[in-house]
Design a protein around this motif. Structure first.
Motif, PDB file in Angstrom:
ATOM      1  N   LEU A  93      33.640  43.940   4.350  1.00 35.38           N
ATOM      2  CA  LEU A  93      34.012  42.927   3.367  1.00 35.38           C
ATOM      3  C   LEU A  93      34.908  41.870   3.996  1.00 35.38           C
ATOM      4  CD1 LEU A  93      34.687  45.206   0.257  1.00 35.38           C
ATOM      5  CD2 LEU A  93      32.608  43.959   0.856  1.00 35.38           C
ATOM      6  N   ILE A  94      35.796  42.303   4.895  1.00 41.68           N
ATOM      7  CA  ILE A  94      36.626  41.332   5.610  1.00 41.68           C
ATOM      8  C   ILE A  94      35.740  40.406   6.440  1.00 41.68           C
ATOM      9  CG2 ILE A  94      38.357  41.086   7.438  1.00 41.68           C
ATOM     10  CD1 ILE A  94      39.602  43.710   6.388  1.00 41.68           C
ATOM     11  N   ALA A  95      34.709  40.989   7.071  1.00 42.80           N
ATOM     12  CA  ALA A  95      33.775  40.185   7.868  1.00 42.80           C
ATOM     13  C   ALA A  95      33.073  39.150   6.998  1.00 42.80           C
ATOM     14  CB  ALA A  95      32.757  41.086   8.549  1.00 42.80           C
ATOM     15  N   LEU A  96      32.655  39.547   5.792  1.00 39.89           N
ATOM     16  CA  LEU A  96      32.014  38.594   4.880  1.00 39.89           C
ATOM     17  C   LEU A  96      32.990  37.501   4.471  1.00 39.89           C
ATOM     18  CD1 LEU A  96      29.949  40.963   2.539  1.00 39.89           C
ATOM     19  CD2 LEU A  96      29.093  39.512   4.376  1.00 39.89           C
ATOM     20  N   GLY A  97      34.248  37.876   4.246  1.00 40.27           N
ATOM     21  CA  GLY A  97      35.265  36.884   3.907  1.00 40.27           C
ATOM     22  C   GLY A  97      35.483  35.893   5.040  1.00 40.27           C
ATOM     23  N   VAL A  98      35.477  36.386   6.273  1.00 40.33           N
ATOM     24  CA  VAL A  98      35.642  35.508   7.438  1.00 40.33           C
ATOM     25  C   VAL A  98      34.461  34.551   7.550  1.00 40.33           C
ATOM     26  CG1 VAL A  98      35.697  35.464   9.964  1.00 40.33           C
ATOM     27  CG2 VAL A  98      37.108  37.120   8.710  1.00 40.33           C
ATOM     28  N   ILE A  99      33.249  35.063   7.283  1.00 38.86           N
ATOM     29  CA  ILE A  99      32.060  34.196   7.334  1.00 38.86           C
ATOM     30  C   ILE A  99      32.172  33.096   6.283  1.00 38.86           C
ATOM     31  CG2 ILE A  99      29.576  34.120   6.900  1.00 38.86           C
ATOM     32  CD1 ILE A  99      29.398  36.912   8.157  1.00 38.86           C
ATOM     33  N   ALA A 100      32.613  33.460   5.065  1.00 34.08           N
ATOM     34  CA  ALA A 100      32.794  32.451   4.014  1.00 34.08           C
ATOM     35  C   ALA A 100      33.793  31.391   4.453  1.00 34.08           C
ATOM     36  CB  ALA A 100      33.263  33.133   2.724  1.00 34.08           C
TER      37      ALA A 100
END
Length: 804
Positions: A287-294
């Motif tokens: 989820l942190i990775a998805l947040g970073v992508i956003a």
């Protein structure tokens, strides 16, 4: 004043249609992607937070040391909950749950056969405390009293309508596993964001005695214990006494250092070690990775805005000079330019919201979710949009407004604003390097992810998986007591094996690779308990090794018996047991499940679970009472014609159950379904980042060409070729790409290497992956910049040299 600013901003944006369109397009795509990622992340973080006792609910789980590290399971011994309640007064309520997925429910009819329903969500055996610990609205009846006696059931409203075409079903009867249960209450459906998706509750009192007779030695992952901590009590007090609690009820030698651990409800959705009843955990790192992508997408889109706006600044230098000459202050000019940014950002948010809504209609079926953008019911989303609007407007507009408003009136009126110092040349290059870093980081990460997924698909698992169909064996059987006793499953298997297109068959508990694993400890004759080691078990018939193509290293196969007379082990077990040569174990007597039998064969290692875990020691033995699967090696071309006959024979044998089948290779693919979805999502968002990055390149190219129009004209007049001019501009970007790569490569290597370390079997990160990432970026940049440079290089030099 504000009205004038607004009108001026609108007119300016319409005059700069191309720039405004690119700005809106880049921001819109970035906004839409970030909206989707926001609701996806929010959904996963919302699990079970609706529970009023969220911060006081805990689960008791089990951890032990294994041959390859630590072993974790949410399961506990059946007698633990009542013992826990007595020994820990800090617990206000203690709950036992036994969950059984894929349950067959029958609804008896006054006339004719019962209606049958295969419930993927299954059933849970539990007690009334479930409604005192967890929130579930009771619609009809008394749910707490409805589970305090044997053969009682509480049902969700959706199942009530499904089974009986009405909501009030109190007093109706359903049947599960040979027993009938009287419905005593109807409750609301479980929310989608719950890791306890119970729809059908059965009273644990029905099976309590026989279940607790298993004692403290047996653990099943779907038998779990939850408790509600009293208000004001500290969970640390409970944790500090768990060691003594274990020793009290398990006084024997603890050879594998087994222990009970307390896990908060807030970790159920994220802790992959223990899992949950949805059989779906999402690590917080993902989820942190998805947040970073956003964040990357928004930053990339904002960089585009800065580049394009400052690229157009030269064209607006006279406007700024005139405004300053007529008395406009710098603050007024900054407010004007920030207003233009705000309009573009607001437009991008509106359009992005619509695109995200459309995208979710396609994404939800793919993710098997029901995500929605609903500002009226999602305050957090509204706050996120407001924060995004303010942040992006300031981040994208503040620097261009600061630069443009700082133009000196005299220089601006002479159109002499093309020098590097006035335009923030170095900063703009730094921003584009940031874009290249983001793009290459995502490209490298995506290539590694896809390569790992392809590795999973192609790796030899140590057994045959193609053209193998598995059928369930829904009823347990014991060994034949005499020559007149027949086995239904053996009779069925024999009949099916004679059909056209069926090449081989085998009865077993599971296929070689399965999500269901049996485990125990083993000893050789003469060893003591402190020498005990762990092994997995496969309960199989004599055809299993042949059908699945397991490679026999030494010794012989098992006889096709109902009960064990010998063991076959894998190579890994011989290594764990200390034998350097597999042949040394043949004839050794090994004790498992209270039986001491000889080892008669050794097979090559094969994967019993997903490739995320190492190959474990494994023992194959006969035990008909544990057979749950009929495996068929089929001729795929003839299978569809044979399938109706197989179904007819199966239904004749098990008329009380519903027929189903599954191809083994599809089942194994399910192990990696989550990673497969992640790779597709990451590929999609990486493509978006690259597209937005292309707009950024276009912006910088436009800016540089606007600066060097006269230089291009002079070069052409002096004989420079179109190719030479294009190369002159392209080499600037090659340098920027190189700098971005130098930063992205080590960061991507570190991050992806950490991710790959979560798999026991993984690819090595090769140099070609980084070269591919660099190559893709170069290719995209050459096409983007080359197009803009070619237009400038082929333009009439007279126009660029004309004195204005």
């Amino acid at each position: 004043m504000l009205k004038n600013y607004f009108k001026t901003a609108i007119r300016t944006l319409f005059r700069q249609k191309n720039t405004a369109l690119i700005n809106v397009l880049g921001l819109t795509i970035g906004m839409a992607a970030s909206f989707i990622l926001f609701v996806l992340i929010q959904y996963h973080y919302s699990f079970d937070k609706f529970q009023s006792n969220y911060d006081r609910i805990y689960r008791v789980v089990t951890t032990s040391d294994s041959n390859t590290g630590s072993f974790h399971t949410p399961g506990i011994p059946s007698p633990l909950p009542p013992a826990f309640k007595l020994d820990f007064p800090e617990a206000e309520e203690v709950l036992f749950t036994q969950y059984q997925s894929g349950a067959l429910i029958q609804v008896p009819q006054k006339e004719g056969e019962s209606k049958k329903f295969q419930e993927d969500q299954g059933v849970v055996f539990t007690d009334p405390a479930v409604f005192r610990i967890f929130d579930r609205a009771v619609l009809i009846g008394d749910a707490e009293k409805g589970l305090d006696e044997p053969n009682e059931a509480v049902i969700s409203v959706s199942l009530a309508k499904k089974y009986f075409d009405k909501e009030d079903v109190v007093g109706e009867v359903i049947k599960f596993d040979t027993r009938e249960y009287k419905i005593s209450a109807v409750v609301a459906d479980a929310p989608d964001n719950s890791d306890l998706p119970f729809s059908l509750y059965l009273s644990y009192e029905t099976i309590r005695k026989q279940n607790e007779e298993k004692g403290w030695g047996g653990i099943w992952s779907d038998e779990q214990c939850y408790f509600l901590l009293k208000e004001g009590e500290s969970v640390k007090k409970v944790e500090s006494r768990m060691g003594d609690f274990y020793k009290k009820h398990n006084p024997d030698e603890n050879y594998d250092n087994q222990r009970f651990v307390i896990q908060p409800l807030s970790e159920l959705h994220f802790d992959e070690r223990y899992g949950n009843y949805r059989y779906d955990t999402v690590p917080k790192t993902a989820l942190i990775a998805l947040g970073v992508i956003a964040l990357f997408l928004i930053v990339t889109a904002s960089i585009n805005f800065i580049n394009l706006t400052t690229a157009e600044a030269i064209k607006r230098s006279k406007e700024v000079g005139i405004r300053k000459t007529l008395g406009s202050s710098r603050a007024q000019l900054m407010f004007q330019f920030l207003g233009e940014t705000g309009i573009v950002t607001f437009t991008a948010i509106l359009v992005g919201f619509g695109i995200a809504q459309i995208a979710l209609s396609f994404l939800n079926p793919f993710l098997e979710l029901e995500l929605a953008l609903n500002p009226l019911q999602n305050t957090a989303f509204v706050l996120y949009v407001i924060l995004l609007f303010v942040t992006v407007s300031l981040f994208s507009g503040l620097y261009p407004a600061f630069v443009i408003s700082a133009f000196k009136p005299a220089l601006a009126l002479k159109n002499s604003m093309g020098n590097k110092s006035s335009s923030g040349f170095l900063l703009r290059k730094g921003l584009v390097i940031t874009q290249f870093f983001i793009s290459q980081f995502l490209i490298i990460g995506t290539i590694i992810l896809i390569t790992q997924m392809n590795y999973f698909k192609s790796k030899d698992l140590g057994f045959q998986r193609d053209a193998i169909v598995t059928l369930p064996i829904p009823e347990r059987e014991g060994p034949a007591t005499d020559s007149t006793t027949s086995s239904k499953m053996r009779t069925l298997a024999d009949r099916i094996s004679k059909l056209s297109g069926i090449e081989k068959y085998s009865l077993s508990n599971t296929a070689p690779s399965s999500g269901s694993v049996n485990g125990t400890g083993f000893l050789f004759e003469g060893q003591t308990d402190d020498q005990r080691k762990d092994t997995q078990l496969k309960l199989v018939d004599g055809n299993y090794i042949d059908l699945y193509g397991l490679k026999m290293l030494v010794g012989e196969n098992l006889d096709d018996l109902d009960t064990a007379r010998s063991f076959v082990v894998n190579r890994r077990l011989t290594e764990i047991a200390g034998f350097t040569d597999p042949s040394e174990i043949i004839g050794k007597r090994m004790r498992i499940w209270g039986q001491t039998l000889p080892v008669v064969g050794v097979v090559e290692d094969f994967h019993t679970t997903s490739l995320e875990s190492e190959i474990e020691p494994t023992v194959l033995l006969n035990r008909i009472s544990n057979y749950r699967t009929l495996s068929l090696k089929v001729n795929t071309q003839a299978f569809q014609n044979t399938l109706p006959q197989i179904q007819e024979m199966w239904e004749e044998t098990y008329p009380e159950h519903l027929f189903s089948y599954e191809f083994l290779d599809e089942s194994i693919r399910g192990f990696y379904e989550g990673q497969e979805r992640t790779s597709i999502l990451l590929t999609a968002f990486t493509s978006i980042a690259i597209f937005i990055g292309c707009l950024g390149l276009f912006g910088l190219a436009t800016f540089m060409i606007n600066q060097k129009n006269k230089e291009i004209g002079v070069r052409k007049v002096l004989g420079a070729s179109v190719e030479g001019i294009v190369f002159l501009f392209s080499k600037e970007y090659i340098k920027l790409i190189g700098l971005g790569f130098v930063i992205a490569a080590p960061v991507a290597w570190f991050v992806m290497n950490e991710w790959l370390d979560g798999f026991a079997y993984r690819i090595s990160i090769s140099a070609w992956i980084f070269l591919a990432g660099l190559g893709v970026t170069l290719l995209v940049a050459v096409f983007t910049v080359g197009y803009r440079s070619l237009r400038a290089a082929t333009a009439n030099p007279v126009k660029s040299l004309r004195y204005e």
